[in-house]
Design an enzyme around this catalytic site. Structure first.
Site, mmCIF file in Angstrom:
data_model
loop_
_atom_site.group_PDB
_atom_site.id
_atom_site.type_symbol
_atom_site.label_atom_id
_atom_site.label_comp_id
_atom_site.label_asym_id
_atom_site.label_seq_id
_atom_site.Cartn_x
_atom_site.Cartn_y
_atom_site.Cartn_z
ATOM 1 N N ASP A 107 -26.433 20.969 0.323
ATOM 2 C CA ASP A 107 -26.462 21.601 1.633
ATOM 3 C C ASP A 107 -27.904 21.898 2.064
ATOM 4 O OD1 ASP A 107 -24.438 23.014 3.670
ATOM 5 O OD2 ASP A 107 -26.073 24.436 3.304
ATOM 6 N N HIS A 272 -16.668 21.243 0.131
ATOM 7 C CA HIS A 272 -18.125 21.326 0.286
ATOM 8 C C HIS A 272 -18.789 21.921 -0.955
ATOM 9 C CE1 HIS A 272 -21.962 21.699 2.304
ATOM 10 N NE2 HIS A 272 -21.975 23.012 2.110
#
Length: 292
Positions: A107, A272
Site C-alpha cells: 500500500d 488488501h
C-alpha cells in the site's frame, strides 16, 4: 504491554536531521526492508517478518508520518513526497550498515518502495510490491462510479485544512472503515492490533493526510518525469494484487509491464491486508523473489 514482532528489537533510528524512523529489526544475513501500508504500522508484518528473519536481517520501520516515527509538519511540497520517504529508507538501511537491500512494500509502503527502486537502483537488489499500481497509473484507472472505492484519495488531495478537520473529528470511524472493509476475514486483524492501528492513526492525522496529498501533487510529477524519460525498474520485481482488473476494468499486469524489465505479477484471493490474511503465501512469494 505493547505489541511487538516476536524476536525483533524495536528502536528509533535517525535517518536525517531531526527525523527518526521507529524500526523493528531481527534476524541475520542480507538486508530485507518491509514497508507497511495504510492505515497500519510496521506491526502488519508480525506474521511474515519472523519467517523471513530465518535467513535475512529484516528491517520493519514505521514510515515517516506514521506509527512512532517522526511526523514533521508539511512545510514544503516534498516533505512527504515518496522521493523524500524513499531517501529515509536508504538512510535507514545505511544506518544499520547495509548499502544494498531487498525491499518489499504494501500500500503506502509500496509507493515508497516503487520510488526507492527508481531513485536508488544501485541500492535495491529486489523489489516486492503489494496491492498498488504506480501513482501515475492510480489516477488514470479511477473513473466513474468505480472510483468511489478511492474516495479517501480525493478527500485527502484537497488543500490543507478541511480534510484534516473532517478526519480528526471522526478518526476512529474513518480509519476503522478501511480496516473493516478492506479485509476478507474478521480475524485477520485482532482487536488489540486494530486498537493499536487506530491509536497510531489518531495521533498522525495531519501527516497521513500530507502523505496522501503528495500522491495527488508532487508524486505525480516525479512519476511523469520517469515515464517520459523511459526510466524503468531494473531489479527483479514481484507485484501481488487483488483482482483490480475485474474491480476497476483494467489489466493490472499490463499496467505494470512498462515499469519493470523483470516483472512477475500475481493475483491473490486474499483481501488488501494480505500479509495478515495470508502470511504464509506472502512469505513464500517474497522468498521466491529473493531467489531470482
Amino acid at each position: 504491554m505493547s505489541i511487538t514482532i516476536p524476536g525483533f528489537t524495536t528502536r528509533p533510528i535517525g535517518v536525517t536531521d531531526g527525523i527518526e524512523l521507529n524500526a523493528a529489526v531481527g534476524g541475520e544475513g542480507p538486508a530485507l526492508v518491509l514497508l507497511h501500508g495504510f492505515p497500519e504500522t510496521h506491526l502488519m508484518w508480525r506474521h511474515v517478518a519472523p519467517v523471513l528473519a530465518e535467513h535475512h536481517t529484516v528491517i520493519c520501520p514505521d514510515l515517516r508520518g506514521y506509527g512512532a516515527s517522526s511526523k514533521p509538519e508539511a512545510v514544503a511540497d516534498d516533505t512527504y513526497s515518496k522521493r523524500t520517504m524513499a531517501a529515509d529508507i536508504v538512510a535507514l538501511a545505511g544506518a544499520l550498515g547495509f548499502g544494498r537491500f531487498a525491499l518489499v512494500g504494501h500500500d503506502r509502503g509500496a509507493h515508497v518502495a516503487f520510488r526507492t527502486g527508481l531513485d536508488h537502483p544501485n541500492r535495491v537488489t529486489h523489489l516486492g510490491i503489494l496491492d498498488i499500481v504506480p501513482t501515475l497509473d492510480t489516477w488514470k484507472v479511477l473513473h466513474g462510479v468505480s472510483a468511489a472505492v478511492g474516495f479517501h484519495l480525493y478527500l485527502m488531495a484537497q488543500p490543507p485544512g478541511l480534510p484534516e478537520q473532517m478526519i480528526a473529528g471522526s478518526a476512529d470511524a474513518f480509519f476503522g472503515h478501511f480496516l473493516d472493509t478492506w479485509s476478507t476475514g474478521s480475524d485477520a486483524i485482532p482487536a488489540d492490533v486494530r486498537a493499536e492501528y487506530l491509536r497510531a492513526c489518531r495521533n498522525a492525522v495531519a501527516s497521513i493526510v500530507a502523505d496522501f496529498r503528495a500522491t495527488a501533487t508532487v508524486d505525480i510529477e516525479h512519476d511523469q518525469a520517469d515515464h517520459d524519460a523511459g526510466n524503468r525498474l531494473t531489479m527483479p520485481v514481484t507485484v501481488v494484487q487483488q483482482d483490480w482488473g475485474r474491480q476497476l476494468g483494467f489489466d493490472a499486469a499490463a499496467t505494470w509491464r512498462p515499469w519493470a524489465t523483470d516483472l512477475r505479477h500475481f493475483t491473490t484471493r486474499a483481501g488488501h491486508f494480505m500479509a495478515e490474511e495470508a502470511p504464509e503465501d506472502v512469505a513464500t512469494l517474497i522468498l521466491n523473489l529473493l531467489k531470482r
